[in-house]
Design a protein around this motif. Structure first.
Motif, short mmCIF file in Angstrom:
data_model
loop_
_atom_site.label_atom_id
_atom_site.label_comp_id
_atom_site.label_asym_id
_atom_site.label_seq_id
_atom_site.Cartn_x
_atom_site.Cartn_y
_atom_site.Cartn_z
N GLU A 123 -3.61 -29.09 4.42
CA GLU A 123 -4.50 -28.80 2.81
C GLU A 123 -5.91 -29.61 3.26
O GLU A 123 -6.61 -28.67 2.27
N SER A 167 -11.19 -28.18 -5.84
CA SER A 167 -11.19 -28.44 -7.02
C SER A 167 -9.79 -30.18 -6.98
O SER A 167 -9.09 -30.58 -5.46
N LYS A 172 -8.23 -31.29 -9.98
CA LYS A 172 -6.89 -31.03 -10.95
C LYS A 172 -6.38 -31.71 -10.43
O LYS A 172 -5.82 -32.33 -11.71
N GLU A 173 -5.35 -31.44 -9.82
CA GLU A 173 -4.34 -32.10 -8.74
C GLU A 173 -4.60 -33.82 -9.07
O GLU A 173 -3.95 -34.94 -9.56
N ILE A 174 -5.25 -34.35 -8.78
CA ILE A 174 -5.75 -35.46 -8.56
C ILE A 174 -6.45 -35.86 -10.53
O ILE A 174 -5.83 -36.87 -10.88
N GLU A 175 -7.21 -35.30 -10.78
CA GLU A 175 -7.54 -35.14 -12.62
C GLU A 175 -6.31 -35.33 -13.40
O GLU A 175 -6.23 -36.07 -14.12
N ARG A 176 -5.50 -34.52 -12.83
CA ARG A 176 -4.10 -34.89 -13.73
C ARG A 176 -3.61 -36.21 -13.62
O ARG A 176 -2.64 -37.01 -14.75
N THR A 177 -3.41 -36.86 -12.58
CA THR A 177 -3.19 -38.49 -12.54
C THR A 177 -3.83 -39.77 -14.06
O THR A 177 -3.14 -40.49 -13.89
N CYS A 192 -8.14 -42.53 -11.85
CA CYS A 192 -6.74 -41.42 -11.20
C CYS A 192 -6.66 -42.34 -9.63
O CYS A 192 -7.32 -43.18 -9.67
N THR A 239 -9.88 -33.36 1.22
CA THR A 239 -10.71 -32.61 0.39
C THR A 239 -11.52 -32.61 0.98
O THR A 239 -12.14 -33.20 1.85
#
Length: 290
Positions: free
Chosen positions: A98, A152, A154-159, A199, A227
């Motif tokens: 990552e 990005s 986005k993956e964390i944002e979806r939580t 999040c 990140t």
């Protein structure tokens, strides 16, 4: 003397010829070995590596003393041991990949997006972030604000729960106010907008983090390890303000210090945005020539 020089010359002629490619390979391998050792030193792999060293010394002794049964057992278990290590170190290996992916090397080279980068933010957003941070610090309101950069989130944002509101000190203070529906977790800030709240962030397993710091700080370090984001943390116990970046924590004592850090982040984001615009223009010019 001449005979000695002739012998030395004949011996040197037996050595393989070193070319520029060979030197380049040595440099690349040296960097890779250094990075691997640095990664091992900062993870649980260091303890296991010392254990493997003990096993290796034991195997050498077994070979010297011709302990054939032990050597046969070691030979048969080597394949299983490699598979077991991959399973045991799956989290560390994933984190390393990552971190490699978050560098965005390929996207920086091949990206031709000529639109304004949605991750850039202005001075008003910086002022609102600084004001909200130290207002919450005064009353010891815990907060966790993650600023997205190139990688990005986005993956964390979806939580979490979508907010999509302009960054303002009032909005951030209301989100982290005690006993409100959105106060638990982190907010994701993308450009001039609060993208999401509540999040969940990945926790760091870095054992060097002080035990005096709680889950909020460990989460801030965790997301900065995988990140290139910058995270502002306000401690609920002490009111201290800390910034997490690149897997490290930095204490911020005043508003001017935080403003300086955020201005640096803003400059880096804008530089990346201008690079993408320039590459996009080059692509458009090539299309026009065709």
């Amino acid at each position: 003397m001449a005979e000695l020089m002739e012998k030395a010359s004949s011996w040197l002629s037996l050595l393989p010829r070193i070319t520029t490619i060979n030197l380049l390979e040595v440099a690349i391998i040296s960097i890779l070995v250094y990075e691997i050792l640095f990664w091992v030193k900062n993870t649980r792999a260091w303890t296991v590596l010392k254990g493997l060293g003990v096993i290796l010394i034991f195997a050498v002794f077994a070979a010297v003393l011709h302990l054939n049964t032990i050597l046969w057992i070691l030979e048969k278990t080597t394949g299983i041991a490699v598979t077991a290590l991959l399973v045991v170190f799956q989290p560390e290996l994933r984190k390393a990949l990552e971190q490699l992916g978050s560098q965005n090397i390929i996207s920086n080279i091949l990206s031709f997006d000529d639109a304004k980068d949605h991750r850039s933010f202005d001075d008003k957003t910086i002022n609102e972030l600084v004001r909200a941070t130290f207002e919450m610090a005064k009353v010891k309101t815990g907060a966790l604000m993650v600023i997205e950069r190139a990688a990005s989130l986005k993956e964390i944002e979806r939580t979490g729960i979508e907010v999509n509101g302009l960054v303002s000190s009032q909005l951030l203070i209301n989100i982290f106010e005690h006993n409100t529906p959105l106060h638990d977790g982190a907010v994701i800030i993308r450009g001039n907008r609060v993208a999401a709240a509540t999040c969940y962030l990945p926790l760091s397993d870095n054992m060097s983090i002080s035990k005096d710091l709680g889950t909020r700080h460990r989460a801030a370090v965790g997301v900065s390890e995988v990140t290139d984001s910058v995270t502002i943390v306000v401690s609920e116990e002490t009111g201290r303000v800390t910034v997490a970046e690149g897997g490290t924590l930095k204490r911020v004592t005043d508003a001017e210090g935080l403003r300086t850090i955020l201005a640096g982040v803003k400059g880096q984001v804008e530089t990346g945005s201008r690079l993408k615009i320039w590459k996009g223009r080059l692509k458009n010019e090539r299309k026009a020539d065709e």
